[in-house]
Design a protein around this motif. Sequence first.
Motif, PDB file in Angstrom:
ATOM      1  N   GLU A 169      -6.041 -11.224  53.633  1.00  0.00           N
ATOM      2  CA  GLU A 169      -6.544 -11.924  52.427  1.00  0.00           C
ATOM      3  C   GLU A 169      -5.329 -12.867  52.763  1.00  0.00           C
ATOM      4  O   GLU A 169      -4.078 -12.652  53.430  1.00  0.00           O
ATOM      5  CB  GLU A 169      -5.936 -10.853  51.312  1.00  0.00           C
ATOM      6  CG  GLU A 169      -6.473 -10.247  51.006  1.00  0.00           C
ATOM      7  CD  GLU A 169      -8.820 -10.369  50.947  1.00  0.00           C
ATOM      8  OE1 GLU A 169      -8.951 -11.222  50.166  1.00  0.00           O
ATOM      9  OE2 GLU A 169      -9.308  -9.731  51.798  1.00  0.00           O
ATOM     10  N   GLU A 170      -5.664 -14.354  51.648  1.00  0.00           N
ATOM     11  CA  GLU A 170      -4.961 -15.579  52.245  1.00  0.00           C
ATOM     12  C   GLU A 170      -4.646 -16.114  50.605  1.00  0.00           C
ATOM     13  O   GLU A 170      -5.477 -16.125  49.945  1.00  0.00           O
ATOM     14  CB  GLU A 170      -4.939 -16.947  52.820  1.00  0.00           C
ATOM     15  CG  GLU A 170      -5.556 -15.836  54.721  1.00  0.00           C
ATOM     16  CD  GLU A 170      -5.823 -17.115  55.266  1.00  0.00           C
ATOM     17  OE1 GLU A 170      -6.170 -18.333  54.381  1.00  0.00           O
ATOM     18  OE2 GLU A 170      -6.303 -16.301  56.526  1.00  0.00           O
ATOM     19  N   PRO A 171      -3.150 -16.000  50.520  1.00  0.00           N
ATOM     20  CA  PRO A 171      -2.446 -16.582  49.287  1.00  0.00           C
ATOM     21  C   PRO A 171      -3.513 -18.135  49.269  1.00  0.00           C
ATOM     22  O   PRO A 171      -3.408 -18.787  50.020  1.00  0.00           O
ATOM     23  CB  PRO A 171      -1.640 -17.350  48.854  1.00  0.00           C
ATOM     24  CG  PRO A 171      -0.922 -16.241  50.066  1.00  0.00           C
ATOM     25  CD  PRO A 171      -2.168 -15.825  51.058  1.00  0.00           C
ATOM     26  N   THR A 219      -7.145 -19.129  43.670  1.00  0.00           N
ATOM     27  CA  THR A 219      -8.283 -18.536  43.753  1.00  0.00           C
ATOM     28  C   THR A 219      -7.502 -17.188  45.207  1.00  0.00           C
ATOM     29  O   THR A 219      -7.095 -17.839  46.290  1.00  0.00           O
ATOM     30  CB  THR A 219      -9.415 -18.731  44.394  1.00  0.00           C
ATOM     31  OG1 THR A 219      -9.458 -20.008  45.902  1.00  0.00           O
ATOM     32  CG2 THR A 219     -10.015 -19.611  43.257  1.00  0.00           C
ATOM     33  N   SER A 220      -8.464 -16.129  45.337  1.00  0.00           N
ATOM     34  CA  SER A 220      -8.349 -15.709  46.270  1.00  0.00           C
ATOM     35  C   SER A 220      -8.176 -16.120  48.175  1.00  0.00           C
ATOM     36  O   SER A 220     -10.381 -16.319  48.153  1.00  0.00           O
ATOM     37  CB  SER A 220      -8.193 -13.716  46.430  1.00  0.00           C
ATOM     38  OG  SER A 220      -9.352 -13.783  46.365  1.00  0.00           O
ATOM     39  N   TYR A 221      -8.379 -16.470  49.005  1.00  0.00           N
ATOM     40  CA  TYR A 221      -9.501 -16.773  50.285  1.00  0.00           C
ATOM     41  C   TYR A 221      -9.614 -14.993  51.200  1.00  0.00           C
ATOM     42  O   TYR A 221      -8.197 -14.501  51.062  1.00  0.00           O
ATOM     43  CB  TYR A 221      -8.134 -17.972  50.732  1.00  0.00           C
ATOM     44  CG  TYR A 221      -9.468 -18.261  51.479  1.00  0.00           C
ATOM     45  CD1 TYR A 221     -10.930 -19.351  50.988  1.00  0.00           C
ATOM     46  CD2 TYR A 221      -9.420 -18.532  53.237  1.00  0.00           C
ATOM     47  CE1 TYR A 221     -11.813 -19.486  52.616  1.00  0.00           C
ATOM     48  CE2 TYR A 221     -10.230 -18.798  53.855  1.00  0.00           C
ATOM     49  CZ  TYR A 221     -11.387 -20.095  53.517  1.00  0.00           C
ATOM     50  OH  TYR A 221     -12.274 -19.981  54.420  1.00  0.00           O
ATOM     51  N   THR A 222     -10.400 -15.379  52.115  1.00  0.00           N
ATOM     52  CA  THR A 222     -10.403 -14.257  52.860  1.00  0.00           C
ATOM     53  C   THR A 222     -10.527 -15.111  54.260  1.00  0.00           C
ATOM     54  O   THR A 222     -11.431 -15.267  54.332  1.00  0.00           O
ATOM     55  CB  THR A 222     -10.783 -12.924  52.519  1.00  0.00           C
ATOM     56  OG1 THR A 222     -10.979 -12.644  51.719  1.00  0.00           O
ATOM     57  CG2 THR A 222     -11.547 -11.931  53.548  1.00  0.00           C
ATOM     58  N   GLY A 223      -9.347 -14.813  55.250  1.00  0.00           N
ATOM     59  CA  GLY A 223      -9.903 -15.178  57.151  1.00  0.00           C
ATOM     60  C   GLY A 223      -9.956 -14.136  57.184  1.00  0.00           C
ATOM     61  O   GLY A 223     -10.087 -12.628  56.973  1.00  0.00           O
ATOM     62  N   TRP A 224     -11.627 -14.002  58.197  1.00  0.00           N
ATOM     63  CA  TRP A 224     -12.178 -13.465  59.498  1.00  0.00           C
ATOM     64  C   TRP A 224     -11.147 -12.971  60.502  1.00  0.00           C
ATOM     65  O   TRP A 224     -11.938 -14.396  61.306  1.00  0.00           O
ATOM     66  CB  TRP A 224     -13.765 -13.342  58.932  1.00  0.00           C
ATOM     67  CG  TRP A 224     -13.829 -12.140  58.021  1.00  0.00           C
ATOM     68  CD1 TRP A 224     -13.603 -10.809  57.991  1.00  0.00           C
ATOM     69  CD2 TRP A 224     -15.051 -12.371  57.277  1.00  0.00           C
ATOM     70  NE1 TRP A 224     -14.842 -10.390  57.238  1.00  0.00           N
ATOM     71  CE2 TRP A 224     -15.105 -11.388  56.616  1.00  0.00           C
ATOM     72  CE3 TRP A 224     -15.276 -13.608  56.605  1.00  0.00           C
ATOM     73  CZ2 TRP A 224     -16.509 -11.269  55.290  1.00  0.00           C
ATOM     74  CZ3 TRP A 224     -16.840 -13.831  55.367  1.00  0.00           C
ATOM     75  CH2 TRP A 224     -16.489 -12.721  55.155  1.00  0.00           C
ATOM     76  N   ALA A 239     -14.161 -17.527  60.641  1.00  0.00           N
ATOM     77  CA  ALA A 239     -14.409 -18.139  59.592  1.00  0.00           C
ATOM     78  C   ALA A 239     -13.956 -17.038  58.297  1.00  0.00           C
ATOM     79  O   ALA A 239     -12.867 -16.390  58.530  1.00  0.00           O
ATOM     80  CB  ALA A 239     -15.708 -16.836  59.364  1.00  0.00           C
ATOM     81  N   GLY A 240     -14.771 -17.461  57.310  1.00  0.00           N
ATOM     82  CA  GLY A 240     -13.410 -17.245  56.238  1.00  0.00           C
ATOM     83  C   GLY A 240     -14.781 -17.330  54.617  1.00  0.00           C
ATOM     84  O   GLY A 240     -15.690 -16.815  55.668  1.00  0.00           O
ATOM     85  N   MET A 241     -13.934 -16.713  53.735  1.00  0.00           N
ATOM     86  CA  MET A 241     -14.808 -16.313  52.439  1.00  0.00           C
ATOM     87  C   MET A 241     -14.533 -16.873  51.441  1.00  0.00           C
ATOM     88  O   MET A 241     -13.059 -16.321  51.260  1.00  0.00           O
ATOM     89  CB  MET A 241     -14.822 -14.741  52.677  1.00  0.00           C
ATOM     90  CG  MET A 241     -15.508 -14.337  51.734  1.00  0.00           C
ATOM     91  SD  MET A 241     -16.838 -12.370  51.454  1.00  0.00           S
ATOM     92  CE  MET A 241     -14.422 -11.399  51.477  1.00  0.00           C
ATOM     93  N   MET A 242     -15.003 -16.965  50.352  1.00  0.00           N
ATOM     94  CA  MET A 242     -13.905 -17.169  49.182  1.00  0.00           C
ATOM     95  C   MET A 242     -15.207 -16.720  47.928  1.00  0.00           C
ATOM     96  O   MET A 242     -16.885 -17.275  48.297  1.00  0.00           O
ATOM     97  CB  MET A 242     -14.088 -18.339  49.076  1.00  0.00           C
ATOM     98  CG  MET A 242     -14.528 -19.930  49.129  1.00  0.00           C
ATOM     99  SD  MET A 242     -13.987 -21.268  49.002  1.00  0.00           S
ATOM    100  CE  MET A 242     -12.975 -21.574  47.048  1.00  0.00           C
ATOM    101  N   PRO A 243     -14.732 -16.739  47.326  1.00  0.00           N
ATOM    102  CA  PRO A 243     -15.492 -16.244  45.364  1.00  0.00           C
ATOM    103  C   PRO A 243     -16.792 -17.790  45.002  1.00  0.00           C
ATOM    104  O   PRO A 243     -15.651 -19.238  45.542  1.00  0.00           O
ATOM    105  CB  PRO A 243     -14.709 -16.221  44.167  1.00  0.00           C
ATOM    106  CG  PRO A 243     -13.705 -16.404  44.869  1.00  0.00           C
ATOM    107  CD  PRO A 243     -13.359 -16.367  46.215  1.00  0.00           C
TER     108      PRO A 243
END
Length: 254
Positions: free
Chosen positions: A164-166, A170-175, A183-187
């Motif tokens: 998880e990265e602030p 929004t919250s951001y997820t790095g893989w 890669a990354g992920m966000m809502p």
Amino acid sequence: MASVPSGTPCWADLATPGLDRARRFYPELFGWTGRVDPEPEAGGYTTFQLDGRAVAGVGPPAVPDQVPIWSTYVATDDADLVTGRVERAGGQVVVPPFEVFDRGRMAVFSDPAGAAFSVWQPMAFSGAEVFDVPGAMCWTELVTPDPDGARIFYELVFGWQPEEEPMGQTSYTGWRLGDRMVAGMMPPREEAFAADSPAYWTLYFSVADADATAARAAELGGTILVPPRDIPAGRVTALRDPDGALFSLIALTP
């Protein structure tokens, strides 16, 4: 031999009914040249090159009513093994593994929320030959209403570890895969929904100037979906090409 490690995005291509338009639009936008596959069965599949090195591809849609879409390919040593993992993790096999001439084996899947992605098992062709420079792909990101489900799914399929990265509100997820963020992920952002799915993978191309490139895309018949804005990694914008395919640009912070 793969140009990137297994489990890492290695290629991207566009499936579009507007093949001729795409062959004009993207070279004008990014300075690419196009090399059309001579095999008749390839349907005019074109490899885009940047200074003679492969960066991305474009081809006709697999089915007539397919929405124009950029696809992310993740490198793998064994497409059949990934297929089994996808099924066990609750995803769908859209196209089972098959050989693309002598170049490699590919398969198309969707995750439990419906986001489509592909894998590439290289043979003669390993994927993109240049990344992270202006005109080349530099990041791929999952936009999903179910980040919790995606964290479980992609770890099971590719071994990706979510971090998880602030990022602002929004919250951001790095893989992470080993020592590398892959890669990354966000809502979802409401204005950036893909036409065919509430969950989708979006592709980022590096550019020197996000504002100038977005303006150029609009001049060439594209649409600015999310105007250029600053994030910690750089300045980003989301666009649609003349046929409606979604892609993003980022001018990376030095």
